[in-house]
Every structure is written in structure tokens, then in C-alpha cells.
Design an enzyme around this catalytic site. Sequence first.
Site, PDB file in Angstrom:
ATOM      1  N   ASP A 244      32.532 -25.403 -19.656  1.00  0.00           N
ATOM      2  CA  ASP A 244      31.301 -24.806 -19.643  1.00  0.00           C
ATOM      3  C   ASP A 244      32.003 -24.022 -20.467  1.00  0.00           C
ATOM      4  O   ASP A 244      32.431 -22.803 -20.494  1.00  0.00           O
ATOM      5  CB  ASP A 244      31.353 -24.432 -18.798  1.00  0.00           C
ATOM      6  CG  ASP A 244      30.425 -23.255 -18.576  1.00  0.00           C
ATOM      7  OD1 ASP A 244      29.931 -22.733 -17.332  1.00  0.00           O
ATOM      8  OD2 ASP A 244      29.438 -23.606 -19.665  1.00  0.00           O
TER       9      ASP A 244
ATOM     10  N   GLU B 293      32.184 -26.569 -14.204  1.00  0.00           N
ATOM     11  CA  GLU B 293      32.416 -25.289 -13.102  1.00  0.00           C
ATOM     12  C   GLU B 293      32.472 -25.710 -11.894  1.00  0.00           C
ATOM     13  O   GLU B 293      33.982 -24.733 -11.155  1.00  0.00           O
ATOM     14  CB  GLU B 293      30.442 -24.861 -13.206  1.00  0.00           C
ATOM     15  CG  GLU B 293      29.928 -24.558 -14.313  1.00  0.00           C
ATOM     16  CD  GLU B 293      28.645 -23.666 -14.441  1.00  0.00           C
ATOM     17  OE1 GLU B 293      28.137 -24.401 -13.222  1.00  0.00           O
ATOM     18  OE2 GLU B 293      28.738 -22.718 -15.008  1.00  0.00           O
TER      19      GLU B 293
ATOM     20  N   GLU C 192      28.775 -28.404 -21.035  1.00  0.00           N
ATOM     21  CA  GLU C 192      27.635 -27.993 -20.563  1.00  0.00           C
ATOM     22  C   GLU C 192      26.461 -28.300 -21.514  1.00  0.00           C
ATOM     23  O   GLU C 192      25.236 -28.659 -21.604  1.00  0.00           O
ATOM     24  CB  GLU C 192      27.447 -26.947 -20.223  1.00  0.00           C
ATOM     25  CG  GLU C 192      26.144 -26.338 -19.741  1.00  0.00           C
ATOM     26  CD  GLU C 192      26.766 -25.137 -19.060  1.00  0.00           C
ATOM     27  OE1 GLU C 192      27.584 -23.978 -18.797  1.00  0.00           O
ATOM     28  OE2 GLU C 192      25.687 -24.535 -18.996  1.00  0.00           O
ATOM     29  N   GLU C 193      27.420 -28.147 -23.168  1.00  0.00           N
ATOM     30  CA  GLU C 193      26.359 -27.932 -24.199  1.00  0.00           C
ATOM     31  C   GLU C 193      25.941 -29.033 -24.760  1.00  0.00           C
ATOM     32  O   GLU C 193      25.573 -29.025 -25.970  1.00  0.00           O
ATOM     33  CB  GLU C 193      26.755 -26.820 -25.060  1.00  0.00           C
ATOM     34  CG  GLU C 193      26.685 -25.281 -24.238  1.00  0.00           C
ATOM     35  CD  GLU C 193      25.956 -25.444 -23.996  1.00  0.00           C
ATOM     36  OE1 GLU C 193      26.237 -24.579 -22.986  1.00  0.00           O
ATOM     37  OE2 GLU C 193      24.434 -25.190 -23.864  1.00  0.00           O
TER      38      GLU C 193
ATOM     39  N   ASP D 246      18.953 -25.331 -19.879  1.00  0.00           N
ATOM     40  CA  ASP D 246      18.749 -24.071 -19.812  1.00  0.00           C
ATOM     41  C   ASP D 246      18.665 -24.048 -21.354  1.00  0.00           C
ATOM     42  O   ASP D 246      19.345 -24.864 -21.899  1.00  0.00           O
ATOM     43  CB  ASP D 246      20.314 -23.548 -19.773  1.00  0.00           C
ATOM     44  CG  ASP D 246      20.293 -24.193 -17.713  1.00  0.00           C
ATOM     45  OD1 ASP D 246      19.522 -23.751 -17.309  1.00  0.00           O
ATOM     46  OD2 ASP D 246      21.567 -23.936 -17.136  1.00  0.00           O
TER      47      ASP D 246
ATOM     48  N   LEU E 242      30.341 -21.373 -22.573  1.00  0.00           N
ATOM     49  CA  LEU E 242      30.093 -20.008 -22.324  1.00  0.00           C
ATOM     50  C   LEU E 242      29.496 -19.883 -20.673  1.00  0.00           C
ATOM     51  O   LEU E 242      28.468 -20.342 -20.411  1.00  0.00           O
ATOM     52  CB  LEU E 242      29.274 -19.665 -23.457  1.00  0.00           C
ATOM     53  CG  LEU E 242      29.050 -18.383 -24.040  1.00  0.00           C
ATOM     54  CD1 LEU E 242      28.472 -17.020 -22.546  1.00  0.00           C
ATOM     55  CD2 LEU E 242      31.036 -17.229 -23.523  1.00  0.00           C
ATOM     56  N   ASP E 243      30.491 -19.193 -20.168  1.00  0.00           N
ATOM     57  CA  ASP E 243      30.229 -19.431 -18.507  1.00  0.00           C
ATOM     58  C   ASP E 243      28.895 -18.037 -18.080  1.00  0.00           C
ATOM     59  O   ASP E 243      29.804 -16.707 -18.843  1.00  0.00           O
ATOM     60  CB  ASP E 243      30.427 -19.715 -17.471  1.00  0.00           C
ATOM     61  CG  ASP E 243      30.069 -18.798 -16.300  1.00  0.00           C
ATOM     62  OD1 ASP E 243      29.699 -20.211 -15.819  1.00  0.00           O
ATOM     63  OD2 ASP E 243      30.946 -18.693 -15.463  1.00  0.00           O
TER      64      ASP E 243
ATOM     65  N   ASP F 168      26.706 -19.500 -27.066  1.00  0.00           N
ATOM     66  CA  ASP F 168      26.896 -21.002 -26.001  1.00  0.00           C
ATOM     67  C   ASP F 168      26.965 -22.167 -27.459  1.00  0.00           C
ATOM     68  O   ASP F 168      27.694 -22.874 -27.398  1.00  0.00           O
ATOM     69  CB  ASP F 168      25.765 -21.605 -25.403  1.00  0.00           C
ATOM     70  CG  ASP F 168      25.053 -20.697 -24.187  1.00  0.00           C
ATOM     71  OD1 ASP F 168      23.938 -20.970 -23.875  1.00  0.00           O
ATOM     72  OD2 ASP F 168      26.218 -20.754 -23.647  1.00  0.00           O
TER      73      ASP F 168
HETATM   74  P1  AHG Z   1      25.925 -20.209 -17.625  1.00  0.00           P
HETATM   75  O1  AHG Z   1      25.363 -19.325 -17.957  1.00  0.00           O
HETATM   76  O2  AHG Z   1      27.387 -21.387 -17.345  1.00  0.00           O
HETATM   77  O3  AHG Z   1      25.001 -21.346 -17.422  1.00  0.00           O
HETATM   78  O4  AHG Z   1      26.287 -20.133 -15.873  1.00  0.00           O
HETATM   79  C1  AHG Z   1      26.205 -18.575 -15.564  1.00  0.00           C
HETATM   80  C2  AHG Z   1      25.223 -19.691 -13.951  1.00  0.00           C
HETATM   81  C3  AHG Z   1      27.125 -18.866 -12.813  1.00  0.00           C
HETATM   82  O5  AHG Z   1      27.728 -18.239 -14.041  1.00  0.00           O
HETATM   83  C4  AHG Z   1      26.422 -17.488 -12.375  1.00  0.00           C
HETATM   84  O6  AHG Z   1      27.269 -17.473 -11.066  1.00  0.00           O
HETATM   85  C5  AHG Z   1      24.642 -18.333 -12.025  1.00  0.00           C
HETATM   86  O7  AHG Z   1      24.784 -19.070 -13.548  1.00  0.00           O
HETATM   87  C6  AHG Z   1      23.810 -17.021 -11.456  1.00  0.00           C
HETATM   88  O8  AHG Z   1      22.880 -17.426 -11.402  1.00  0.00           O
HETATM   89  P2  AHG Z   1      21.043 -16.643 -11.325  1.00  0.00           P
HETATM   90  O9  AHG Z   1      21.352 -16.614 -12.791  1.00  0.00           O
HETATM   91  O10 AHG Z   1      20.523 -17.953 -10.368  1.00  0.00           O
HETATM   92  O11 AHG Z   1      21.827 -15.546 -10.289  1.00  0.00           O
HETATM   93 MN    MN Z   2      28.286 -21.436 -16.124  1.00  0.00          MN
HETATM   94 MN    MN Z   3      27.301 -21.899 -20.031  1.00  0.00          MN
END
Ligand code: AHG
Ligand code: MN
Ligand code: MN
Length: 341
Positions: free
Chosen positions: A105, A269, A86-87, A57, A107-108, A63
Site C-alpha cells: 500500500d 494492509e 493497491e494502486e 478509491d 500511501l496509506d 498515491d
Molecule cells: P488508504 O488511504 O490506503 O485507502 O487507507 C485508508 C484506510 C486506513 O488507513 C484507515 O484506517 C481507514 O482507511 C480509514 O477509513 P475511514 O475513512 O472509513 O475511517
Molecule cells: Mn491503506
Molecule cells: Mn493507499
Amino acid sequence: MTALDARLSALHADDSSQKALVDLFTHLAQASKDVSELIAAGGALGSSVGEENADGDQQKALDVLADDIFLEAARQSKVVAAYCSEEQEDAVILDESAPLVLAIDPLDGSSNIDVNVSIGTIISVLPNPGGDLQASAMQPGTHQLAAAFMVYGPQTTLFVTTGSGTDLYRLHPATGVFMLIDEAIEIPEETSEYAINASNARQWFPATQRYVSDLLLGVDGPRERNFNMRWVGSLVADAGRIFNRGGVFLYPGDQRKKYESGRLRLIYEANPVAFLVEQAGGSATNGSDRILEIQPSEIHQRTPLVFGSKTEVRWLGSYEAEARQGHSDSPLFGHRNLFRS
Ligand code: AHG
Ligand code: MN
Ligand code: MN
């Protein structure tokens, strides 16, 4: 109203091995206040830093900042042996003799940073298993000593469990204290609200397609009632709503490359959310099996995740079972589903 630190100390006053949890959460609560203030102050927190995390990502400035803040909080707590984030590609080893392992995680919901939509932090606390601390977070979710997530939204809230129910706290802006606002939350067993990223419908596997198709058919379909949909794109925001009023959240595996096991990561998560949900009377599976019993094989592994109101998690499980048995002509699936002829 009771403050978080008072509750934690009272819960474990007599148990020295639990004192480490009190010390850790005292530092994590302060770190979450610092992150909450950073977010409220704005700035280019959603800008990409030009790096990718271990899962591929794009890393956003927040983050990395949040990761730095929580890593320092773990170090200052003096009770964390390994910090698995995660980071961070690998676990950061802090003190091999310390009793706890922190999986996080920081920053989610990163895609929501620049658009002022709720985001959060997700925390899982495990015992230090000894041995190779690089593998220390790879324990089934049933080993968790505590789990929590913060939501940085119109209010900054904290959902936390140490295995005796899930409690909800709200950060009091004037005093900077997390105050208990809902003790031993109970997620309603029934719901008419589901959360899924519907733009992936054509990629879903049959069981998900048929489950959602029947929800969309409403009163005219086999469920004989109408359903509503919500999708925030921040797991913590969708989860917070489900604790508040019920609902079912689905991030299933799908046919996109890298998404066969969905998008969400098991250790920092799915496991913490599953522990909190089960402690509130809800269910959490990968579609068929209990999340907390999955034996991880690597730190950043993904898992399909379905959680929330027990009845709907069970319904999805029945569609998965039918799909496994290949009985696509059963009464449940007798109709053409909306996503496939
Ligand atoms: P993160 O920002 O830690 O990668 O998590 C994002 C996750 C979660 O928070 C969310 O439900 C999902 O990604 C959304 O995914 P889409 O953008 O594919 O919908
Ligand atoms: Mn997340
Ligand atoms: Mn995250």
C-alpha cells in the site's frame, strides 16, 4: 544506536537466501525517504488525479507518485518477481526468476494527505511461489518473509519484522539513516484505548455494536472500567500508537454497500500489520479468525480487521461467538445496547 542496513545484514549474513531481503529493504528504505521528503515539501499532493484504483478509491497525486517510487525501488532491487499494489489493478511482473513478491500500500491514509496528518506505506514480502505470477501475492499471511510499515509524521518511523520480533527505527533527518530506537517491541496485553470510526455505529453488525456499547458504558457497564477512544483515519498512525502504548483497532464489516468485509485490504494492509503485531505479542483477527491464516482469493479483497492488545481482541471474539450462537439475551448482552433498542 544501530542503523537498519547493519541490522539486516547482521541478521542474515550467513543466509544467502535472506540476502534478497537485505537488498530489497535497502531500496525500500531509500524510497520511503524520497516519499517522506515529497510530503514534507507539500504541494497539491492530495489532489485527485481523476482516476480510481482497483478498489474504486479516488487516486490522489501522492498515491500515484508513491506507487511510482516504490515500483522503481522494487525494480532496482533486482530481487522482486512481482509487484502487487493497491494502486495497480494487476501485479506488475518484473523478473520471473527473482526470489521475492512485494505487496504494498504505497500511501496509506490518503484522506489525510492535505491536512498534514500522519500517513504511511505498508509492505508485505512473500516468497516467489512460481507458476502464474499474477496470483503470486495470493498466499496466506503465514507465508510472509518480512513486513513493514513507515509512518510519515512528526518523525518518519519504520516498523519492521523478518520473523524474529518487531523493531522500530526512526529516520535521522541530518544523516538520512534509519536508526534502531526500540528492539523487540511488546504490545501491552491489556488496554483502555480503542480505535474505531464511530460514525459508522448504526451500520455495525450486533457483535461490534455490543462490544463498543459496553466500552462506552465504562464503570457502569459489564467491563467495570472506563475506556478512551482515538481514530486517526490512517491505519499506520493508529497502528504505530498501539505498538507504542497498547490499544485495540477495529475496522469491522458493516451494513454499508461494499463494506460487508470492512474497508481494509487483506494482502497489503491486514496481513503485514498482523505479522508485525503478532511478532510484538499482540493479536490480529477478522473478529473471529486469525488474519494470517486466511487464504486470499483475489489481490484487492477486503477483510474485517481487529488487532492490538491480546485481551481486547479476545473480548471482541467472545461477542462475535455469542452473536453467532444468537444468544443475545446472555448476561454479556442482557442490557439494551446504546445503538439499538
Ligand atoms: P488508504 O488511504 O490506503 O485507502 O487507507 C485508508 C484506510 C486506513 O488507513 C484507515 O484506517 C481507514 O482507511 C480509514 O477509513 P475511514 O475513512 O472509513 O475511517
Ligand atoms: Mn491503506
Ligand atoms: Mn493507499
